[in-house]
Design an enzyme around this catalytic site. Structure first.
Site, short mmCIF file in Angstrom:
data_model
loop_
_atom_site.label_atom_id
_atom_site.label_comp_id
_atom_site.label_asym_id
_atom_site.label_seq_id
_atom_site.Cartn_x
_atom_site.Cartn_y
_atom_site.Cartn_z
N ASP A 228 0.83 -1.20 0.00
CA ASP A 228 0.00 0.00 0.00
C ASP A 228 0.86 1.25 0.00
O ASP A 228 2.05 1.22 0.32
CB ASP A 228 -0.90 0.00 1.24
CG ASP A 228 -0.07 0.02 2.52
OD1 ASP A 228 0.68 -0.95 2.73
OD2 ASP A 228 -0.15 1.01 3.28
N GLU A 229 0.24 2.37 -0.33
CA GLU A 229 0.81 3.70 -0.17
C GLU A 229 2.28 3.77 -0.58
O GLU A 229 3.16 4.02 0.25
CB GLU A 229 0.62 4.16 1.29
CG GLU A 229 -0.85 4.32 1.65
CD GLU A 229 -1.10 4.78 3.07
OE1 GLU A 229 -2.11 5.45 3.31
OE2 GLU A 229 -0.27 4.46 3.95
N ASP B 276 -8.17 2.70 15.66
CA ASP B 276 -7.44 3.89 16.10
C ASP B 276 -8.30 5.14 15.96
O ASP B 276 -7.99 6.16 16.57
CB ASP B 276 -6.12 4.05 15.34
CG ASP B 276 -6.29 3.90 13.84
OD1 ASP B 276 -6.97 2.96 13.40
OD2 ASP B 276 -5.73 4.73 13.09
N TRP C 5 -3.93 0.75 14.26
CA TRP C 5 -2.66 1.42 13.94
C TRP C 5 -2.23 2.24 15.13
O TRP C 5 -3.05 2.85 15.82
CB TRP C 5 -2.84 2.29 12.69
CG TRP C 5 -3.31 1.49 11.51
CD1 TRP C 5 -4.58 1.39 11.04
CD2 TRP C 5 -2.50 0.65 10.69
NE1 TRP C 5 -4.61 0.54 9.96
CE2 TRP C 5 -3.35 0.07 9.72
CE3 TRP C 5 -1.15 0.32 10.67
CZ2 TRP C 5 -2.89 -0.82 8.74
CZ3 TRP C 5 -0.68 -0.55 9.69
CH2 TRP C 5 -1.55 -1.10 8.75
N THR C 6 -0.93 2.27 15.41
CA THR C 6 -0.48 2.70 16.74
C THR C 6 0.35 3.98 16.75
O THR C 6 1.13 4.20 17.67
CB THR C 6 0.31 1.57 17.42
OG1 THR C 6 1.46 1.23 16.62
CG2 THR C 6 -0.55 0.34 17.62
N GLU C 7 0.18 4.86 15.76
CA GLU C 7 0.91 6.12 15.82
C GLU C 7 0.64 6.86 17.13
O GLU C 7 1.56 7.42 17.74
CB GLU C 7 0.51 7.02 14.64
CG GLU C 7 1.06 6.56 13.30
CD GLU C 7 0.11 5.64 12.56
OE1 GLU C 7 -0.77 5.04 13.22
OE2 GLU C 7 0.24 5.52 11.33
#
EC number: 3.2.1.52
Length: 554
Positions: free
Chosen positions: A314-315, A418, A467-469
């Site tokens: 992805d991305e 998230d 997701w863990t930002e």
């Protein structure tokens, strides 16, 4: 008695999560299960017997209430189906396979009451069970949770705890996001700098990527190969498959920092990324890079027996490829047309490499771009076994299913955990759209465009993604995950026609929040966060509410 919206009183009393296909109360008083229960575990069920003894504190065999575990491959519903019968004479769990017996044991634990979820049984405690018959089977084969340990590392014990929580909710896939721009988390002895350098960053942005604040503490960590083997074995004992993710060709800045020649010439060693977003640093399309990742994946295959290996996909920004002579030469030599075709070339290479070794590639829905759907096994497209994680909505999953590829539905609009759970300032460091517990419960994995069509069989399941930002410790992970993952568990397990939001809400209130309390889960209370769960949003972020966090799928 069916567990539907019109006849749920007994099921509400039991508080079973996820809701079973049928719940039929027996007659008379229920039995009491205590130390000295007599276990009779048929071959293939011994692991569940050990687990059940441990969690209920039934340490010694005796002549007490008999607990029998058996297999019946003819049981309707397949190997994960079970029938649980509790009478005054004892407990019988029959599974279509070993997994079915284990899921039946999980239901028995729920019937025993919240204290059955404590780490050790309370003194003198025996388990008073209702007389009941439960017949059950899952709707989907893939019932998953994606855990990102690259943005913020979760130590091994925390991963093992997550596996226990997944098993308690009959979830059977841990999608393990092990590499990204902000950290490489898997030991590869042939390439030691991946963890010596790529597993560590000097600081982290505090909050959303537009935040002016920084956490100046270095951050990092990784799992040794033996750590990962332990995680895989622990999961297998709980009938959970661990699907590892090794990101390529984008989201690769940590690897490029460790070995700069993996990147495109002229860009140097960028450093393990301290920020969130989409990094411009992508892998160079060289034979040497292919060989490097083949060596990485060879180790991955040795550790993880999962049929599926996730490669991200992805991305992937194309700017560096547009200015790279090597990339442009590869595009011309392979007849790829453009940089989108170059990304598809990367994906096709590892799709076939994995297929040659008896594994199946799965990737985010960008793997469908650049012509990968064309041709199938006989042409230039993805192999028939390749599967898609559809995250940007329904379109990628629909296209893949219609082309004959299996799909795991996980659209960001519905199951990104998230994302914030309510409007208002009390949500800790909020990001994304509001996705309440009820929103997640309302999610339907088979989109209307596929409903009733043969292509719908390619929707093999669903998962929620974390997701863990902005999630830097276990308590914050608990808050974002639970109880919304309880809702996803019922979406994935229970028949669509059996789901009822009012009944689910009653079962959560009547019994299941107490189970989470006993497990020590720092979930979000229905009325909003506890004072200690709140975290002020950094200055300058007030205008960011309602927008997803870039630098992840979603």
């Amino acid at each position: 008695m069916t567990a539907d919206a019109t006849d749920t009183a007994d099921l509400t009393d039991a508080g079973l999560i996820p809701a079973p296909l049928t719940y039929t109360p027996g007659t008379g008083a229920g039995p009491t299960l205590g130390p000295g229960a007599a276990f009779d575990a048929a071959p293939g069920t011994e692991g569940t017997a050990r687990w059940l003894r441990a969690v209920l504190g039934l340490d010694t065999d005796g002549d007490g209430l008999p607990v029998r575990l058996a297999l019946d491959s003819a049981l309707a519903g397949g190997p994960e189906a079970y029938r649980l019968t509790v009478t005054a004479d004892g407990v019988l769990i029959v599974g279509g396979g070993p997994a079915g017996v284990f899921w039946g044991a999980q239901t028995l634990r729920q019937l025993a009451g919240p204290d059955a979820y404590r780490r050790a049984p309370l003194t003198g405690r025996a388990w008073h069970l209702p007389a009941v018959t439960v017949e059950d089977a899952p709707r989907f084969a893939w019932r998953g949770f994606m855990l990102d340990v690259s943005r913020h590392f979760l130590p091994k014990d925390g991963v093992l705890r997550q596996l226990d929580l997944l098993a308690a909710h009959k979830l059977n896939v841990l999608h393990f996001h092990l590499t990204d721009d902000q950290g490489w988390r898997i030991e590869i002895p042939r390439h030691p700098e991946l963890t010596a350098t790529g597993a560590w960053r000097p600081r982290s942005r505090y909050g959303h990527r537009d935040s002016p604040l920084w956490d100046e503490r270095p951050h990092g960590g990784y799992y040794t190969q033996d750590d990962l083997r332990e995680i895989v074995a622990y999961a297998a004992e709980r009938h959970i498959t661990v699907v590892p993710e090794i990101e390529l060709p984008g989201h690769s800045q940590a690897a490029i920092t460790a070995y700069p020649w993996l990147g495109n010439p002229g860009y140097g060693a960028p450093g393990v990324w301290t920020d969130w977003g989409i990094s411009p640093h992508v892998l160079a399309p060289t034979d040497e890079v292919l060989r490097f990742y083949e060596e990485v994946l060879s180790d991955v295959l040795e550790i993880f027996p999962s049929p599926f290996i996730h490669i991200g996909g992805d991305e992937c920004p194309k700017d560096q490829w547009r200015t790279s002579p090597a990339a442009q030469e590869r595009i011309a030599r392979e007849g790829l047309g453009d940089e989108d075709g170059l990304q598809a070339w990367f994906i096709r290479h590892f799709d076939r490499w994995l297929a040659d070794r008896g594994r199946r590639l799965i990737g985010w829905d960008e793997i469908l771009e650049g012509g990968t759907l064309a041709g199938g096994d006989s042409g230039g497209g993805l192999s028939a076994g390749a599967a898609v994680s559809s995250w940007r909505g329904w379109a990628g999953g629909i296209a893949a299913a219609e082309a004959g590829h299996d799909v795991v539905m996980c659209p960001e609009q519905h199951v990104y955990l998230d994302h914030r759970q309510a409007d208002g300032p009390d949500e800790p460091m909020p990001v994304g759209w509001v996705r309440t517990l009820r929103d997640v419960y309302a999610f339907e994995p088979v989109p209307p465009a596929l409903a009733g069509r043969d292509a719908a069989r390619h929707v093999i399941g669903t998962q929620a993604n974390l997701w863990t930002e902005l999630i830097d410790d276990q308590g914050r992970a608990d808050y974002q995950t639970w109880p919304r993952l309880c809702a996803l568990a019922e979406v994935a397990w229970s028949a669509a026609g059996r789901r009822s939001w009012p009944d689910f809400e009653r079962r959560m209130t009547h019994a299941h929040y107490a189970r989470l309390d006993a497990l020590g889960v720092a979930y979000r209370p229905p009325g909003g966060p506890h004072p200690w769960q709140r975290r002020p949003m950094p200055a300058g972020l007030s205008g960011q509410l309602g927008r997803p966090l870039d630098g992840q799928p979603g």
